[in-house]
Write a protein that holds these residues in place. Structure first.
Motif, PDB file in Angstrom:
ATOM      1  N   SER A  70      -6.465 -13.159  -9.937  1.00  0.00           N
ATOM      2  CA  SER A  70      -5.791 -11.925  -9.523  1.00  0.00           C
ATOM      3  C   SER A  70      -5.643 -11.823  -8.010  1.00  0.00           C
ATOM      4  O   SER A  70      -4.842 -11.036  -7.514  1.00  0.00           O
ATOM      5  N   GLU A  71      -6.411 -12.615  -7.242  1.00  0.00           N
ATOM      6  CA  GLU A  71      -6.354 -12.587  -5.779  1.00  0.00           C
ATOM      7  C   GLU A  71      -5.443 -13.666  -5.197  1.00  0.00           C
ATOM      8  O   GLU A  71      -5.194 -13.690  -4.003  1.00  0.00           O
ATOM      9  N   HIS A  76       2.369 -12.202 -11.556  1.00  0.00           N
ATOM     10  CA  HIS A  76       1.532 -12.627 -12.685  1.00  0.00           C
ATOM     11  C   HIS A  76       1.491 -14.156 -12.754  1.00  0.00           C
ATOM     12  O   HIS A  76       2.524 -14.825 -12.677  1.00  0.00           O
TER      13      HIS A  76
END
Length: 89
Positions: A70-71, A76
């Protein structure tokens, strides 16, 4: 070889040294410098050492860390290999 003096007895002409302690002190010093630099939120370069479904392992000056999926990107991603490549040895 780098060593630390653990014990010194001049009367008995005895000196006890430790390579392990010297390496530990060196690692601690490097760790403190790395954490100090990282805490300033500056960008830094590292080498991608491994990719996993959940993120990438990055080596910065001998210290390994995980960057979560997510970082890595605001978009996505299914896998970090969509935007990162393993560093050549």
């Amino acid at each position: 070889m780098t060593v630390c003096v653990i014990e010194m007895d001049r009367a008995r002409r005895r000196l006890i040294l430790s390579e392990k302690l010297a390496l530990q002190e060196t690692r601690e010093s490097l760790k403190e410098r790395l954490l100090d630099r990282a805490s300033r939120r500056n960008g830094t370069r590292g080498r991608v050492t491994s990719l996993a479904d959940f993120g990438a392992f990055i080596n910065i000056d001998g210290a390994d860390g995980l960057v979560h999926l997510s970082e890595i990107s605001w978009d996505h991603l299914e896998h970090p290999n969509e935007v990162l490549k393993l560093a050549r040895k």
